[in-house]
Scaffold this motif. Structure first.
Motif, PDB file in Angstrom:
ATOM      1  N   SER A   2      11.522   1.069  -0.755  1.00 39.49           N
ATOM      2  CA  SER A   2      10.364   0.520  -1.474  1.00 39.49           C
ATOM      3  C   SER A   2      10.519  -0.988  -1.613  1.00 39.49           C
ATOM      4  CB  SER A   2      10.278   1.106  -2.882  1.00 39.49           C
ATOM      5  OG  SER A   2      10.161   2.490  -2.835  1.00 39.49           O
ATOM      6  N   GLU A  76       5.646  -2.319  -4.681  1.00 40.38           N
ATOM      7  CA  GLU A  76       5.304  -0.919  -4.982  1.00 40.38           C
ATOM      8  C   GLU A  76       5.841  -0.523  -6.355  1.00 40.38           C
ATOM      9  OE1 GLU A  76       7.083  -0.469  -0.871  1.00 40.38           O
ATOM     10  OE2 GLU A  76       6.202   1.513  -1.224  1.00 40.38           O
ATOM     11  N   ARG A 118       3.070   1.447  -8.002  1.00 44.32           N
ATOM     12  CA  ARG A 118       3.334   2.894  -8.130  1.00 44.32           C
ATOM     13  C   ARG A 118       4.091   3.222  -9.415  1.00 44.32           C
ATOM     14  NH1 ARG A 118       7.418   5.151  -5.521  1.00 44.32           N
ATOM     15  NH2 ARG A 118       7.715   3.521  -3.983  1.00 44.32           N
ATOM     16  N   ARG A 119       5.017   2.341  -9.797  1.00 43.88           N
ATOM     17  CA  ARG A 119       5.827   2.593 -11.005  1.00 43.88           C
ATOM     18  C   ARG A 119       6.249   1.283 -11.652  1.00 43.88           C
ATOM     19  NH1 ARG A 119       9.665   7.327 -12.493  1.00 43.88           N
ATOM     20  NH2 ARG A 119       7.621   7.862 -13.293  1.00 43.88           N
TER      21      ARG A 119
END
Ligand code: NAD
Ligand code: TYD
Length: 336
Positions: A2, A76, A118-119
């Motif tokens: 990532s 990400e 994403r997080r």
């Protein structure tokens, strides 16, 4: 693999985390840091040319600058360390704490939402829970009751993260950790300050009666916990991390003097910190059970290694103690 944006990666814990991920994963890292007095690129000199690493200088509270960074690097995952982190500085002047810890965190949450991160991993502290008496532990259910401007600003940032989860369904995980120690810690916090002062034959300023208790954790164990929370934490959850190593400050200071072969006559009792929290102690059972995390360092061996690191890296801490730090030290301890 990532692409991870790490804020505050030039500071103490952030630089240890960057190194751990560069050497122990295949993630691509963007280290975003304003390089305040506490940020030092020398902390990452050994990995600065790594092919999966890039450094960007920027202020997280500057929304326009952050919009550019997010648009260019398209992370990400965000792991958010950047903060004003020292309680004593927040007692002298809280303005930078409000700006970076509150405003900066909200800017990052907004950008993460806009760019569909994403997080978002938010790195927080046990100090948001306030102070314990002689018994008991902080759990994730303990009410938030911060007592210093530093911990209040961190608690506020935790609540902004909570709001981003509930209002905007942003995938966030919050970690709360006890007092860290280890290599590259700025020598204004208890352990590196006492080591550096003892090595220079200076007095060791112990606040109040020296019986305040902190739960010490090695920075590598904290970084491992953050990695596990990033990879396996559940969205919207909070995870506590502690070292199961409660010690009175005086015990820590005496152990440092013993390891350095110095006399206890260097100990100098000074006026107590205003609002000084008496005791912190973490219940990490949730992280142990749900993330499979366990601390690997005992306090005794971790402290010995840390003392050895400061002895071997005298040039590093002597450089960071020059300049702005000298003026701060005089302001804080001058009247005590
Ligand atoms: P540190 O002070 O060593 O590092 C902070 C970093 O953030 C520095 O590199 C600094 O340049 C950067 N920074 C500050 N303001 C910034 C801004 N406006 N924009 C971009 N970068 C900025 O702190 P640390 O001890 O490494 O702590 C890191 C995080 O972990 C903090 O969020 C802190 O609250 C949390 N934490 C620390 C401990 C601890 O014992 N040190 C324990 C639990 C949680
Ligand atoms: P510190 O490292 O500042 O961490 P925190 O306040 O976030 O827990 O301080 C750790 C403990 O050591 C705290 O009880 C205050 C005490 N202390 C001193 O006695 N003397 C000092 O010079 C410093 C910096 C801290």
């Amino acid at each position: 693999m990532s692409k991870i944006l790490i804020t505050g990666g030039a500071g103490f814990i952030g630089s240890n985390f960057v190194r751990m991920l560069l050497l122990g994963s295949d993630h691509q890292l963007v280290n975003l840091d304003a390089l305040t007095y506490a940020g030092n690129l020398e902390n990452l000199a050994d990995v600065e040319r790594h092919p999966r690493y890039v450094f960007v200088r920027g202020d997280i509270a500057d929304a326009a600058a952050m919009a550019k960074v997010f648009a260019e690097h398209r992370p990400e995952v965000v792991v958010h360390f950047a903060a004003e982190s020292h309680v004593d500085r927040s007692v002298l002047d809280a303005s930078a704490f409000v700006r970076t810890n509150l405003q900066g965190t909200q800017v990052l949450l907004d950008q993460s939402r806009a760019q569909q991160v994403r997080r978002f991993v938010h790195v927080s502290t046990d100090e948001v829970y306030g102070s314990l008496g002689a018994w008991g532990y902080f759990t994730e259910q303990t009410p938030i009751q911060p007592n210093s401007p530093y911990s209040a600003s961190k608690a506020g940032s935790d609540l902004l993260v909570r709001a981003a989860v509930h209002t905007h369904h942003l995938d966030c995980v919050t970690t709360r950790c006890s007092n860290n120690y280890g290599p590259f810690q700025f020598p204004e916090k208890l352990i590196p300050l006492m080591i550096a002062n003892a090595l220079e034959g200076k007095k060791l300023p112990v606040y109040g009666d020296g019986k305040n208790v902190r739960d010490w954790i090695h920075v590598a164990d904290h970084c491992e916990g953050i990695k596990k929370a990033m990879e396996h934490g559940a969205a919207g959850e909070v995870y506590n991390f502690g070292g199961d190593a409660e010690r009175e400050n005086l015990t820590v200071v005496k152990e440092i003097l013993r390891l350095l072969g110095k006399g206890e006559d260097l100990i100098h009792y000074v006026k107590d910190r205003p609002g000084h929290d008496r005791r912190y102690a973490m219940d990490s059972s949730k992280a142990r059970a749900l993330l499979g995390w366990t601390p690997r360092h005992t306090f005794e061996s971790g402290l010995r290694q840390t003392v050895e690191w400061y002895v071997a890296n005298r040039a590093w801490w002597q450089r960071v103690r020059s300049g702005e730090y000298q003026a701060y030290y005089e302001r804080l301890y001058g009247g005590r």
